[in-house]
Scaffold this motif. Sequence first.
Motif, mmCIF file in Angstrom:
data_model
loop_
_atom_site.group_PDB
_atom_site.id
_atom_site.type_symbol
_atom_site.label_atom_id
_atom_site.label_comp_id
_atom_site.label_asym_id
_atom_site.label_seq_id
_atom_site.Cartn_x
_atom_site.Cartn_y
_atom_site.Cartn_z
ATOM 1 N N ILE A 1 18.052 29.683 50.880
ATOM 2 C CA ILE A 1 17.621 28.790 49.814
ATOM 3 C C ILE A 1 17.098 27.481 50.378
ATOM 4 O O ILE A 1 16.117 26.927 49.899
ATOM 5 C CB ILE A 1 18.794 28.517 48.853
ATOM 6 N N SER A 2 17.726 27.013 51.458
ATOM 7 C CA SER A 2 17.344 25.713 51.993
ATOM 8 C C SER A 2 15.905 25.691 52.478
ATOM 9 O O SER A 2 15.291 24.624 52.542
ATOM 10 C CB SER A 2 18.285 25.326 53.140
ATOM 11 N N ASN A 3 15.371 26.853 52.804
ATOM 12 C CA ASN A 3 13.995 26.907 53.278
ATOM 13 C C ASN A 3 12.993 27.087 52.155
ATOM 14 O O ASN A 3 11.783 27.022 52.393
ATOM 15 C CB ASN A 3 13.837 28.050 54.285
ATOM 16 N N THR A 4 13.477 27.370 50.959
ATOM 17 C CA THR A 4 12.558 27.682 49.872
ATOM 18 C C THR A 4 12.724 26.768 48.663
ATOM 19 O O THR A 4 11.772 26.159 48.197
ATOM 20 C CB THR A 4 12.747 29.143 49.436
ATOM 21 N N TRP A 5 13.922 26.674 48.133
ATOM 22 C CA TRP A 5 14.133 25.828 46.955
ATOM 23 C C TRP A 5 15.581 25.340 46.918
ATOM 24 O O TRP A 5 16.460 25.882 47.577
ATOM 25 C CB TRP A 5 13.818 26.577 45.672
ATOM 26 N N SER A 6 15.825 24.314 46.129
ATOM 27 C CA SER A 6 17.175 23.789 45.936
ATOM 28 C C SER A 6 17.271 23.158 44.559
ATOM 29 O O SER A 6 16.252 22.781 43.960
ATOM 30 C CB SER A 6 17.518 22.755 47.013
ATOM 31 N N ALA A 7 18.482 23.082 44.052
ATOM 32 C CA ALA A 7 18.696 22.447 42.757
ATOM 33 C C ALA A 7 18.613 20.929 42.898
ATOM 34 O O ALA A 7 18.926 20.367 43.940
ATOM 35 C CB ALA A 7 20.053 22.842 42.192
ATOM 36 N N TYR A 8 18.185 20.278 41.854
ATOM 37 C CA TYR A 8 18.205 18.816 41.823
ATOM 38 C C TYR A 8 18.715 18.372 40.455
ATOM 39 O O TYR A 8 18.662 19.126 39.467
ATOM 40 C CB TYR A 8 16.812 18.237 42.078
ATOM 41 N N ILE A 9 19.232 17.175 40.385
ATOM 42 C CA ILE A 9 19.567 16.579 39.096
ATOM 43 C C ILE A 9 18.968 15.184 39.026
ATOM 44 O O ILE A 9 18.895 14.474 40.016
ATOM 45 C CB ILE A 9 21.091 16.505 38.845
ATOM 46 N N LYS A 10 18.533 14.841 37.843
ATOM 47 C CA LYS A 10 18.042 13.504 37.553
ATOM 48 C C LYS A 10 19.008 12.887 36.548
ATOM 49 O O LYS A 10 19.299 13.496 35.507
ATOM 50 C CB LYS A 10 16.637 13.557 36.969
ATOM 51 N N VAL A 11 19.521 11.713 36.856
ATOM 52 C CA VAL A 11 20.530 11.085 36.004
ATOM 53 C C VAL A 11 20.025 9.736 35.506
ATOM 54 O O VAL A 11 19.615 8.889 36.302
ATOM 55 C CB VAL A 11 21.854 10.896 36.765
ATOM 56 N N VAL A 12 20.043 9.564 34.202
ATOM 57 C CA VAL A 12 19.789 8.258 33.595
ATOM 58 C C VAL A 12 21.138 7.757 33.095
ATOM 59 O O VAL A 12 21.685 8.278 32.114
ATOM 60 C CB VAL A 12 18.779 8.357 32.438
ATOM 61 N N TYR A 13 21.682 6.773 33.804
ATOM 62 C CA TYR A 13 23.044 6.323 33.526
ATOM 63 C C TYR A 13 23.034 4.972 32.817
ATOM 64 O O TYR A 13 22.335 4.045 33.231
ATOM 65 C CB TYR A 13 23.836 6.212 34.831
ATOM 66 N N ASP A 14 23.807 4.877 31.752
ATOM 67 C CA ASP A 14 23.907 3.638 30.966
ATOM 68 C C ASP A 14 25.377 3.240 30.865
ATOM 69 O O ASP A 14 26.118 3.767 30.035
ATOM 70 C CB ASP A 14 23.306 3.864 29.578
ATOM 71 N N SER A 15 25.785 2.299 31.716
ATOM 72 C CA SER A 15 27.191 1.878 31.720
ATOM 73 C C SER A 15 27.543 1.052 30.487
ATOM 74 O O SER A 15 28.711 0.935 30.120
ATOM 75 C CB SER A 15 27.493 1.060 32.978
ATOM 76 N N ALA A 16 26.537 0.473 29.829
ATOM 77 C CA ALA A 16 26.768 -0.366 28.658
ATOM 78 C C ALA A 16 26.358 0.336 27.372
ATOM 79 O O ALA A 16 25.985 -0.309 26.389
ATOM 80 C CB ALA A 16 26.001 -1.685 28.801
ATOM 81 N N TYR A 17 26.433 1.663 27.356
ATOM 82 C CA TYR A 17 26.046 2.427 26.169
ATOM 83 C C TYR A 17 26.776 1.925 24.930
ATOM 84 O O TYR A 17 26.183 1.745 23.864
ATOM 85 C CB TYR A 17 26.316 3.908 26.400
ATOM 86 N N SER A 18 28.081 1.699 25.038
ATOM 87 C CA SER A 18 28.852 1.111 23.945
ATOM 88 C C SER A 18 30.035 0.371 24.539
ATOM 89 O O SER A 18 30.274 0.421 25.752
ATOM 90 C CB SER A 18 29.327 2.189 22.961
ATOM 91 N N ALA A 19 30.784 -0.299 23.690
ATOM 92 C CA ALA A 19 31.944 -1.047 24.174
ATOM 93 C C ALA A 19 33.017 -0.127 24.734
ATOM 94 O O ALA A 19 33.833 -0.544 25.559
ATOM 95 C CB ALA A 19 32.526 -1.891 23.043
ATOM 96 N N THR A 20 33.018 1.145 24.307
ATOM 97 C CA THR A 20 34.093 2.055 24.706
ATOM 98 C C THR A 20 33.623 3.238 25.541
ATOM 99 O O THR A 20 34.455 3.999 26.037
ATOM 100 C CB THR A 20 34.810 2.612 23.462
#
Length: 223
Positions: A1-20
């Motif tokens: 797999i390392s020579n052909t393809w691999s999984a990736y993730i894209k993260v949009v993180y919001d630490s201030a989404y709400s008070a809790t």
Amino acid sequence: ISNTWSAYIKVVYDSAYSATQARATVTVGVYYNKKHNHGVHYDTAFISGVKSTNTSIKNYTKPGTYQKDAGSYLAIATRTLYFNKTTSAYTGKVMGGVGKGGGDWQGSSQTSYSFTVPALAKYTIKYNGNKTGAKNVPSQQTKYYGKNITLSKTKPTVDDWTFTKWNTAANGSGTSYAAGATFKANANTTLYGQWSNQNPPYIEDIGEPTISDYSTESGYAIK
């Protein structure tokens, strides 16, 4: 797999989404290390979060074959995960992966991303005796957003005065609280002691004066 393809993730993180809560929107997909005539035939993709409110979410996709050039990305699934804030900051984590069941590109690949989930907002509750010579005034307390606290049961003392309650205003015009009451407000607050006098001034009742109580300029009493 390392020579052909691999999984990736894209993260949009919001630490201030709400008070809790903090929020992480996660996309999982395939990154192509090189071009292949048949592309990647994936069977499943998953997204999960460590310590999230909705852990182990799996998104099973329909099998599909995709042709992409080397260095390109193929997004497969997106999920939003939520992380509850606590009285202490902690490390949150999201993971994503892609699996292929057969053929010359069989196998699986997964990756992860970590971030800090901040603590709940913190407030200080202070006590002010609000009277010269006040003793046994409670120490300040800490309150966290959305979490009630029990006020100190300790009552301050002052000679010849009786403590009655706490109030958010020194003159007693604010919100009153008994010692040991539940406190819910999400704000830095000073509570002022309120008092009643144990020994109010004594005023003797001598009755209504009569005319015989007065004398003339010559010094003779009027009868």
